[in-house]
Design a protein around this motif. Sequence first.
Motif, mmCIF file in Angstrom:
data_model
loop_
_atom_site.group_PDB
_atom_site.id
_atom_site.type_symbol
_atom_site.label_atom_id
_atom_site.label_comp_id
_atom_site.label_asym_id
_atom_site.label_seq_id
_atom_site.Cartn_x
_atom_site.Cartn_y
_atom_site.Cartn_z
ATOM 1 N N THR A 189 0.824 -1.206 0.000
ATOM 2 C CA THR A 189 0.000 0.000 0.000
ATOM 3 C C THR A 189 0.866 1.267 0.000
ATOM 4 O O THR A 189 0.526 2.242 -0.657
ATOM 5 C CB THR A 189 -0.987 0.020 1.178
ATOM 6 N N ARG A 190 1.973 1.242 0.712
ATOM 7 C CA ARG A 190 2.848 2.431 0.746
ATOM 8 C C ARG A 190 3.554 2.656 -0.585
ATOM 9 O O ARG A 190 3.746 3.792 -1.003
ATOM 10 C CB ARG A 190 3.871 2.313 1.863
ATOM 11 N N LEU A 191 3.955 1.560 -1.236
ATOM 12 C CA LEU A 191 4.618 1.695 -2.531
ATOM 13 C C LEU A 191 3.620 1.989 -3.647
ATOM 14 O O LEU A 191 3.985 2.557 -4.670
ATOM 15 C CB LEU A 191 5.403 0.428 -2.870
ATOM 16 N N GLY A 192 2.385 1.545 -3.458
ATOM 17 C CA GLY A 192 1.361 1.763 -4.472
ATOM 18 C C GLY A 192 1.526 0.909 -5.708
ATOM 19 O O GLY A 192 1.131 1.306 -6.802
ATOM 20 N N CYS A 193 2.126 -0.261 -5.524
ATOM 21 C CA CYS A 193 2.329 -1.165 -6.655
ATOM 22 C C CYS A 193 2.425 -2.595 -6.128
ATOM 23 O O CYS A 193 2.560 -2.807 -4.925
ATOM 24 C CB CYS A 193 3.597 -0.790 -7.423
ATOM 25 N N PRO A 194 2.361 -3.575 -7.020
ATOM 26 C CA PRO A 194 2.473 -4.960 -6.575
ATOM 27 C C PRO A 194 3.799 -5.235 -5.870
ATOM 28 O O PRO A 194 4.840 -4.681 -6.224
ATOM 29 C CB PRO A 194 2.393 -5.764 -7.877
ATOM 30 N N VAL A 195 3.719 -6.082 -4.845
ATOM 31 C CA VAL A 195 4.891 -6.589 -4.129
ATOM 32 C C VAL A 195 4.696 -8.095 -4.053
ATOM 33 O O VAL A 195 3.825 -8.584 -3.334
ATOM 34 C CB VAL A 195 5.024 -5.975 -2.713
ATOM 35 N N HIS A 196 5.467 -8.817 -4.823
ATOM 36 C CA HIS A 196 5.280 -10.259 -4.907
ATOM 37 C C HIS A 196 5.881 -10.973 -3.696
ATOM 38 O O HIS A 196 6.903 -10.542 -3.156
ATOM 39 C CB HIS A 196 5.877 -10.785 -6.204
ATOM 40 N N LEU A 197 5.226 -12.040 -3.297
ATOM 41 C CA LEU A 197 5.753 -12.854 -2.206
ATOM 42 C C LEU A 197 6.967 -13.613 -2.724
ATOM 43 O O LEU A 197 6.917 -14.222 -3.790
ATOM 44 C CB LEU A 197 4.699 -13.831 -1.706
ATOM 45 N N PHE A 198 8.042 -13.561 -1.982
ATOM 46 C CA PHE A 198 9.288 -14.206 -2.371
ATOM 47 C C PHE A 198 9.541 -15.369 -1.429
ATOM 48 O O PHE A 198 9.689 -15.164 -0.217
ATOM 49 C CB PHE A 198 10.435 -13.197 -2.313
ATOM 50 N N ARG A 199 9.539 -16.543 -1.956
ATOM 51 C CA ARG A 199 9.790 -17.783 -1.233
ATOM 52 C C ARG A 199 8.672 -18.173 -0.279
ATOM 53 O O ARG A 199 8.365 -19.337 -0.162
ATOM 54 C CB ARG A 199 11.143 -17.763 -0.520
#
Length: 103
Positions: free
Chosen positions: A28-38
């Motif tokens: 929400t802070r970045l305003g873009c997708p953040v993919h789950l890593f591992r």
Amino acid sequence: MRRRPETAFRHWGDADVGGLRIWWLLRTRLGCPVHLFRTTPEWLEEAAASGGRPLPTAERAALERFGALLAGSGTGGAPDVAQARRLVASLLRLGVKVEQERY
């Protein structure tokens, strides 16, 4: 904050409500997708087979609320949100939480 449009973000958190809340805060802070890593639903299945800690009732309820928040978030079919929703479903089905340090 300015960023290059081709920049991709990933989050490697614990498979629990705290890890998912941190992921959502970043997203929400970045305003873009953040993919789950591992820490994916598939990883949780494997890790839970050899351990994990039982989900307390309060954390189970928090995960259910978090899943509802994601479902109603208006993020559409974003792949990272879909992956997080699958992780929430796996956590609830398995009834355990796993720290990413087990990787």
